[in-house]
Design a protein around this motif. Structure first.
Motif, PDB file in Angstrom:
ATOM      1  N   UNK A 172       0.837  -1.219  -0.057  1.00 53.87           N
ATOM      2  CA  UNK A 172      -0.084  -0.020  -0.116  1.00 53.87           C
ATOM      3  C   UNK A 172       0.736   1.172   0.151  1.00 53.87           C
ATOM      4  N   UNK A 173       0.447   2.409  -0.993  1.00 56.03           N
ATOM      5  CA  UNK A 173       1.292   3.395  -1.027  1.00 56.03           C
ATOM      6  C   UNK A 173       0.420   4.465  -0.458  1.00 56.03           C
ATOM      7  N   UNK A 174       0.780   5.230   0.591  1.00 61.17           N
ATOM      8  CA  UNK A 174       0.175   6.368   1.253  1.00 61.17           C
ATOM      9  C   UNK A 174       0.837   7.776   0.403  1.00 61.17           C
ATOM     10  N   UNK A 175       0.067   8.234  -0.239  1.00 61.43           N
ATOM     11  CA  UNK A 175       0.272   9.436  -1.140  1.00 61.43           C
ATOM     12  C   UNK A 175       0.654   9.357  -2.348  1.00 61.43           C
ATOM     13  N   UNK A 176       0.282  10.139  -3.291  1.00 61.38           N
ATOM     14  CA  UNK A 176       0.022   9.818  -4.901  1.00 61.38           C
ATOM     15  C   UNK A 176       0.838  11.146  -5.496  1.00 61.38           C
ATOM     16  N   UNK A 231       6.595  10.681  -6.264  1.00 62.63           N
ATOM     17  CA  UNK A 231       7.364   9.528  -5.652  1.00 62.63           C
ATOM     18  C   UNK A 231       6.179   8.492  -5.295  1.00 62.63           C
ATOM     19  N   UNK A 232       4.975   8.808  -4.740  1.00 63.28           N
ATOM     20  CA  UNK A 232       4.022   7.698  -4.421  1.00 63.28           C
ATOM     21  C   UNK A 232       3.437   7.026  -5.824  1.00 63.28           C
ATOM     22  N   UNK A 233       2.983   7.812  -6.737  1.00 63.07           N
ATOM     23  CA  UNK A 233       2.387   6.928  -7.879  1.00 63.07           C
ATOM     24  C   UNK A 233       3.622   6.411  -8.541  1.00 63.07           C
ATOM     25  N   UNK A 234       4.752   6.983  -8.799  1.00 59.36           N
ATOM     26  CA  UNK A 234       5.901   6.058  -9.466  1.00 59.36           C
ATOM     27  C   UNK A 234       6.280   4.866  -8.674  1.00 59.36           C
ATOM     28  N   UNK A 235       6.239   4.811  -7.310  1.00 56.26           N
ATOM     29  CA  UNK A 235       6.500   3.722  -6.486  1.00 56.26           C
ATOM     30  C   UNK A 235       5.344   2.632  -6.697  1.00 56.26           C
ATOM     31  N   UNK A 236       4.259   2.822  -6.785  1.00 53.03           N
ATOM     32  CA  UNK A 236       2.911   1.962  -7.198  1.00 53.03           C
ATOM     33  C   UNK A 236       3.129   1.495  -8.584  1.00 53.03           C
ATOM     34  N   UNK A 237       3.464   2.190  -9.590  1.00 56.86           N
ATOM     35  CA  UNK A 237       3.505   1.773 -10.773  1.00 56.86           C
ATOM     36  C   UNK A 237       4.577   0.651 -10.831  1.00 56.86           C
ATOM     37  N   UNK A 238       5.835   1.078 -10.261  1.00 55.15           N
ATOM     38  CA  UNK A 238       6.976  -0.018 -10.422  1.00 55.15           C
ATOM     39  C   UNK A 238       6.551  -1.182  -9.412  1.00 55.15           C
ATOM     40  N   UNK A 239       5.908  -1.014  -8.344  1.00 52.67           N
ATOM     41  CA  UNK A 239       5.510  -2.480  -7.612  1.00 52.67           C
ATOM     42  C   UNK A 239       4.485  -3.208  -8.605  1.00 52.67           C
ATOM     43  N   UNK A 240       3.590  -2.657  -9.026  1.00 53.36           N
ATOM     44  CA  UNK A 240       2.679  -3.292  -9.902  1.00 53.36           C
ATOM     45  C   UNK A 240       3.256  -3.928 -11.023  1.00 53.36           C
ATOM     46  N   UNK A 241       4.428  -3.547 -11.775  1.00 54.12           N
ATOM     47  CA  UNK A 241       5.270  -3.714 -12.880  1.00 54.12           C
ATOM     48  C   UNK A 241       5.877  -5.027 -12.174  1.00 54.12           C
ATOM     49  N   UNK A 242       6.328  -5.058 -11.316  1.00 51.05           N
ATOM     50  CA  UNK A 242       7.359  -6.085 -10.503  1.00 51.05           C
ATOM     51  C   UNK A 242       6.329  -7.408  -9.878  1.00 51.05           C
ATOM     52  N   UNK A 243       4.921  -7.189 -10.304  1.00 52.53           N
ATOM     53  CA  UNK A 243       3.871  -8.268 -10.043  1.00 52.53           C
ATOM     54  C   UNK A 243       3.276  -8.171  -8.548  1.00 52.53           C
ATOM     55  N   UNK A 244       3.334  -7.314  -7.784  1.00 50.78           N
ATOM     56  CA  UNK A 244       2.709  -7.020  -6.533  1.00 50.78           C
ATOM     57  C   UNK A 244       1.483  -6.453  -6.533  1.00 50.78           C
ATOM     58  N   UNK A 245       0.427  -6.819  -5.788  1.00 52.38           N
ATOM     59  CA  UNK A 245      -0.689  -6.392  -5.798  1.00 52.38           C
ATOM     60  C   UNK A 245      -0.732  -5.056  -5.081  1.00 52.38           C
ATOM     61  N   UNK A 246      -1.104  -3.872  -5.678  1.00 52.53           N
ATOM     62  CA  UNK A 246      -0.853  -2.789  -4.969  1.00 52.53           C
ATOM     63  C   UNK A 246      -2.085  -1.619  -4.875  1.00 52.53           C
ATOM     64  N   UNK A 247      -2.162  -0.931  -3.872  1.00 56.94           N
ATOM     65  CA  UNK A 247      -3.071  -0.114  -3.643  1.00 56.94           C
ATOM     66  C   UNK A 247      -2.458   1.388  -3.281  1.00 56.94           C
TER      67      UNK A 247
END
Length: 468
Positions: free
Chosen positions: A7-11, A14-30
């Protein structure tokens, strides 16, 4: 209750790029965002809208001052429609934030709008605007809540006449006299916007020069350009009082000798930096520590004292820059995936988007002197470039600092047209440990502003610049 790998708090960036990279690496992300639009300060009330106003005001200034010299005649008076200018800025912001919505959807990232607050280290409460609450579970969390404008303890921000950068982006009128407290990036950018539109602008800075964290030569050149444009500067002045009486505001400040200066205007822009924003996060419930500056404490991997919680961007130590936050977001995602990424913080560039633009990477001359490093310097003026003369952008220079023995580039400092883009060449060179001679032997297209980089490198290499 929904469960996520991250889970990423803040969009913000930093936050939205972190979320995208997490998703690209196969993590279920919020991703959890307090406000109704994604993008954080940068996209909504920072980098993007300020650049939109800088560009609009630049067009106006060109029309008034330079078009005639280019052979462009405009019948009648050139007028400002501030309402339309602000509306265009809002349109740019809306288009950009919708782009983030698209990216979240494309990467199958669940978006929650509401205040994210830790219930414990693996559970996050989300409180919506209407008061409704829900909870999600996250194996790992990235705190990316950014920063808010700082103020001075005796200044009351009424957000009408005594304002921050947020309000300065949406004024209903051009000020008669805007007093800017703080000679850093944000104050100078917005000060230039309103100076171009006709406001008298006075800048009060506590340090002995503007942009005090950058190379002193850049400060000197930018001050010269701004003074030529009619801006006034009160450096080495400590603000002690700000008062409002109706539509009038008064700022009192003392110089180093205690002599008082009194400035009267109709708006005061308080631009004295930003503070980490962790309000409402309930970090105590998760056991996350913050330092005495309000920053979330992290190790070299941006991991907090709680093993499964990380923090990035303005809320941790280091420069408060969108691109620094993006690099950290990517790094944390890759660390979580078992990779071994790295950030060289010395090579995070800094930019001031005034005109001329100012850009810098690596060590300043002052830092090298303080550290006792033996170095050589090469400098080349923009006025010597054919491209600069063609566009009438002759202010500024490029300065390259290199190790006196090895010739490795240690710092690059530039002021001039499009230096915000040119600095990437310096970053690339320094990432690969280039020497000044390496840069000097690269072919640069002619005529371009980038030729100043080659010439500065030649100047640093046995003082052999070709065009001066």
């Amino acid at each position: 209750m929904k469960s996520y790998d991250v889970a990423v708090i803040g969009s913000g960036p930093g936050g939205y790029v972190a979320a995208i990279r997490c998703a690209q690496l196969g993590m279920k992300t919020a991703i959890i965002e307090k406000y109704n639009t994604l993008g954080g300060t940068c996209l909504n009330v920072g980098c993007i809208p300020s650049k939109a106003l800088l560009d609009s005001s630049h067009h106006y200034e060109d029309a008034v001052k330079h078009f005639e010299e280019h052979g462009i005649e405009i019948p009648g008076e050139v007028k400002i429609n501030l309402e339309k200018m602000i509306a265009r800025k809002n349109g740019v912001v809306e288009q950009t934030t919708k782009g983030i919505d698209f990216l979240m959807n494309k990467n199958s990232i669940d978006v929650y709008h509401g205040l994210g607050s830790f219930a414990d280290a693996t559970h996050i409460d989300i409180t919506k605007e209407n008061g409704e609450k829900e909870q999600i579970e996250a194996k790992k969390t990235i705190i990316a809540t950014g920063s808010k404008p700082s103020t001075l303890p005796f200044i009351e921000l009424d957000k009408e006449r005594v304002i921050t950068s947020t309000e300065a982006l949406s004024l209903k009128e051009v000020p008669e006299h805007m007093i800017v407290i703080g000679g850093g990036v944000i104050g100078l950018e917005l000060g230039q916007v309103y100076r171009r539109l006709g406001a008298e602008v006075s800048v009060v800075e506590y340090m002995d020069r503007i942009i005090p964290t950058m190379d002193a030569a850049l400060s000197k050149e930018l001050t010269k350009v701004f003074k030529k444009a009619g801006m006034k500067f009160y450096t080495s002045h400590k603000v002690k009082e700000v008062t409002r009486n109706g539509n009038s505001v008064t700022v009192k400040a003392d110089d180093k000798k205690g002599k008082e200066v009194v400035l009267k205007g109709d708006y005061v822009l308080v631009s004295v930096g930003r503070r980490p924003y962790t309000d409402g996060l309930n970090l105590e419930a998760a056991g996350v520590k913050v330092n005495d500056r309000g920053q979330v404490e992290t190790n070299d991997h941006l991991q907090t004292n709680v093993e499964n919680i990380y923090a990035i961007g303005d809320v941790v130590k280091g420069a408060m820059l969108a691109h620094k936050a993006e690099e950290e977001g990517t790094m944390v995602a890759e660390i979580m995936a078992g990779q071994k990424p790295h950030i060289d913080y010395n090579l995070i560039p800094g930019v001031v988007y005034t005109w001329p633009e100012v850009a810098s990477v690596g060590k300043t001359e002052e830092e090298l002197k303080d550290a006792g490093v033996k170095y050589k310097s090469g400098q080349f003026p923009m006025r010597a470039l054919g491209r600069s003369r063609a566009s009438m952008d002759t202010d500024g220079f490029v300065k390259i600092l290199a190790d006196a023995e090895t010739d490795e580039v240690l710092g690059v400092h530039m002021i001039g047209a499009r230096t915000a883009d040119l600095i990437a060449e310096a970053v690339t060179a320094m990432e690969f440990r280039a020497s000044a001679e390496d840069i000097s032997r690269m072919s640069h297209a002619h005529p371009t502003y980038a030729e100043a980089v080659k010439e500065a490198a030649l100047a640093a290499t046995d003082d052999r610049a070709l065009h001066i």
